[in-house]
Design a protein around this motif. Structure first.
Motif, PDB file in Angstrom:
ATOM      1  N   THR A   1       0.830  -1.206   0.000  1.00 29.63           N
ATOM      2  CA  THR A   1       0.000   0.000   0.000  1.00 29.63           C
ATOM      3  C   THR A   1       0.863   1.254   0.000  1.00 29.63           C
ATOM      4  O   THR A   1       0.585   2.216  -0.728  1.00 29.63           O
ATOM      5  CB  THR A   1      -0.931   0.002   1.221  1.00 29.63           C
ATOM      6  N   VAL A   2       1.918   1.249   0.792  1.00 28.80           N
ATOM      7  CA  VAL A   2       2.815   2.413   0.847  1.00 28.80           C
ATOM      8  C   VAL A   2       3.531   2.608  -0.485  1.00 28.80           C
ATOM      9  O   VAL A   2       3.615   3.729  -1.017  1.00 28.80           O
ATOM     10  CB  VAL A   2       3.820   2.251   2.001  1.00 28.80           C
ATOM     11  N   VAL A   3       4.050   1.503  -1.054  1.00 27.09           N
ATOM     12  CA  VAL A   3       4.801   1.610  -2.311  1.00 27.09           C
ATOM     13  C   VAL A   3       3.889   2.078  -3.439  1.00 27.09           C
ATOM     14  O   VAL A   3       4.228   3.011  -4.195  1.00 27.09           O
ATOM     15  CB  VAL A   3       5.444   0.252  -2.654  1.00 27.09           C
ATOM     16  N   ILE A   4       2.726   1.448  -3.579  1.00 34.16           N
ATOM     17  CA  ILE A   4       1.796   1.849  -4.631  1.00 34.16           C
ATOM     18  C   ILE A   4       1.307   3.276  -4.391  1.00 34.16           C
ATOM     19  O   ILE A   4       1.119   4.061  -5.340  1.00 34.16           O
ATOM     20  CB  ILE A   4       0.618   0.868  -4.716  1.00 34.16           C
ATOM     21  N   GLY A   5       1.101   3.632  -3.123  1.00 34.22           N
ATOM     22  CA  GLY A   5       0.670   4.988  -2.811  1.00 34.22           C
ATOM     23  C   GLY A   5       1.691   6.029  -3.225  1.00 34.22           C
ATOM     24  O   GLY A   5       1.346   7.069  -3.796  1.00 34.22           O
ATOM     25  N   VAL A   6       2.962   5.759  -2.975  1.00 35.93           N
ATOM     26  CA  VAL A   6       4.014   6.706  -3.370  1.00 35.93           C
ATOM     27  C   VAL A   6       4.151   6.754  -4.887  1.00 35.93           C
ATOM     28  O   VAL A   6       4.267   7.840  -5.490  1.00 35.93           O
ATOM     29  CB  VAL A   6       5.349   6.319  -2.710  1.00 35.93           C
ATOM     30  N   LEU A   7       4.121   5.581  -5.526  1.00 37.60           N
ATOM     31  CA  LEU A   7       4.281   5.523  -6.976  1.00 37.60           C
ATOM     32  C   LEU A   7       3.121   6.167  -7.727  1.00 37.60           C
ATOM     33  O   LEU A   7       3.272   6.566  -8.887  1.00 37.60           O
ATOM     34  CB  LEU A   7       4.429   4.066  -7.441  1.00 37.60           C
ATOM     35  N   SER A   8       1.978   6.247  -7.077  1.00 44.38           N
ATOM     36  CA  SER A   8       0.815   6.849  -7.741  1.00 44.38           C
ATOM     37  C   SER A   8       0.575   8.296  -7.322  1.00 44.38           C
ATOM     38  O   SER A   8       0.225   9.136  -8.169  1.00 44.38           O
ATOM     39  CB  SER A   8      -0.445   6.024  -7.451  1.00 44.38           C
ATOM     40  N   THR A   9       0.801   8.619  -6.068  1.00 47.36           N
ATOM     41  CA  THR A   9       0.476   9.956  -5.572  1.00 47.36           C
ATOM     42  C   THR A   9       1.465  11.009  -6.061  1.00 47.36           C
ATOM     43  O   THR A   9       1.069  12.075  -6.548  1.00 47.36           O
ATOM     44  CB  THR A   9       0.425   9.954  -4.038  1.00 47.36           C
ATOM     45  N   VAL A  10       2.751  10.732  -5.945  1.00 50.94           N
ATOM     46  CA  VAL A  10       3.757  11.736  -6.306  1.00 50.94           C
ATOM     47  C   VAL A  10       3.703  12.086  -7.799  1.00 50.94           C
ATOM     48  O   VAL A  10       3.571  13.266  -8.159  1.00 50.94           O
ATOM     49  CB  VAL A  10       5.162  11.270  -5.890  1.00 50.94           C
TER      50      VAL A  10
END
Length: 307
Positions: A78-87
């Motif tokens: 969740t953290v990795v996908i969140g960073v890869l998508s949000t930034v």
């Protein structure tokens, strides 16, 4: 002769409370009550097949999460996908909004096009991207082959699958955030740009020192909403893994917390564990925003001492 003070009618005195009462009624029914019910369920052993038979276990469901490798895997995903998508999403939205803010012909058409992915359903967008990232006949691997690169197993690769799911989120939400930034940009007084231009500031320096400070509330809002959305990510990874269901791939390589919650509650039928995961997601968000607030407060005090 001074007149008597005018009395407020009883009806008008209670009118504001009557007007706001529907909000509190709906919030209590669909917000507070489910939250409290989920907290109560997380403290019990409850099965979906017998929801009325609840056994008190206290914090046992939360303690199990600490030793649950699948929970930590879902949290990391969740953290990795969140960073890869949000930034990338917010950076692209900022660039698109800056381009739309320029006086171009047909700006209305471009704004509609930017918002079109947001209006597309999650199921339709994810299925199209699943075909795009197909291992044997997908357009992504066709482009890689045309460039002389080997094909990528987008659904089974540990990092490729995360990048693929993140790209779906970026595609769907970039236009939505761009319109928010565009609305915020149009509230910045044009006199500030004129004054900066007279002082010899380039377009880039105007963007850094005039546009970005004016966008600070919008930036904070979109970062907050995007972080919450990334924590609750569910539809994209569920539909992207064709046939994988809630497991998030054969090796759980893109299983998010939302998928793990669904798997525990509606596949394994453990409602108590699912409720504990839901509250763990809330606690993660609270801890994250609390840490950001403390960091901002510390930086503000340090700047005050320096000045």
């Amino acid at each position: 002769m001074r007149g008597r003070p005018r009395r407020t009618p009883v009806g008008s005195r209670w009118a504001p409370y009557v007007l706001v009462a529907p909000f509190f009624l709906f919030f209590g029914a669909f917000g507070a009550f489910p939250l409290l019910a989920t907290a109560w369920t997380s403290l019990h052993r409850v099965e979906l097949t017998a929801p009325a038979e609840a056994e008190w276990v206290g914090l046992h469901n939360y303690a199990r999460l600490l030793d649950d490798a699948f929970f930590w895997n879902a949290l990391v995903n969740t953290v990795v996908i969140g960073v890869l998508s949000t930034v990338p999403q917010l950076l692209l939205a900022l660039g698109v909004a800056h381009l739309l803010d320029v006086r171009l012909r047909g700006r209305g058409v471009f704004r509609v096009v930017a918002l079109a992915p947001y209006a597309t359903s999650v199921a339709a967008a994810t299925l199209v991207f699943a075909l795009f990232y197909g291992r044997d006949h997908g357009m992504a691997n066709w482009a890689l082959g045309a460039a002389g690169l080997p094909p990528v197993d987008w659904q089974n690769g540990p990092w490729a699958s995360k990048l693929a799911v993140s790209s779906i989120v970026v595609w769907r939400w970039t236009g939505y955030n761009a319109l928010i930034y565009l609305a915020a940009m149009q509230t910045v007084p044009r006199e500030l740009y004129e004054a900066a231009a007279l002082d010899g500031a380039s377009r880039w320096r105007q963007f850094l020192h005039v546009t970005l400070p004016g966008l600070r509330p919008a930036l904070l809002f979109t970062a907050l909403v995007s972080t919450i959305g990334a924590t609750q990510l569910f539809g994209e990874p569920l539909l992207f893994g064709s046939g994988a269901g809630a497991s998030g791939g054969a090796d759980h390589q893109f299983q998010t917390l939302g998928l793990y919650l669904y798997e525990q509650g509606w596949v394994n039928l453990h409602l108590g564990r699912a409720a504990a995961i839901a509250w763990a997601m809330l606690l993660v968000l609270v801890a994250l925003f609390g840490a950001v607030r403390l960091l901002r407060g510390g930086l503000g005090r340090r700047r005050g001492r320096v000045s």
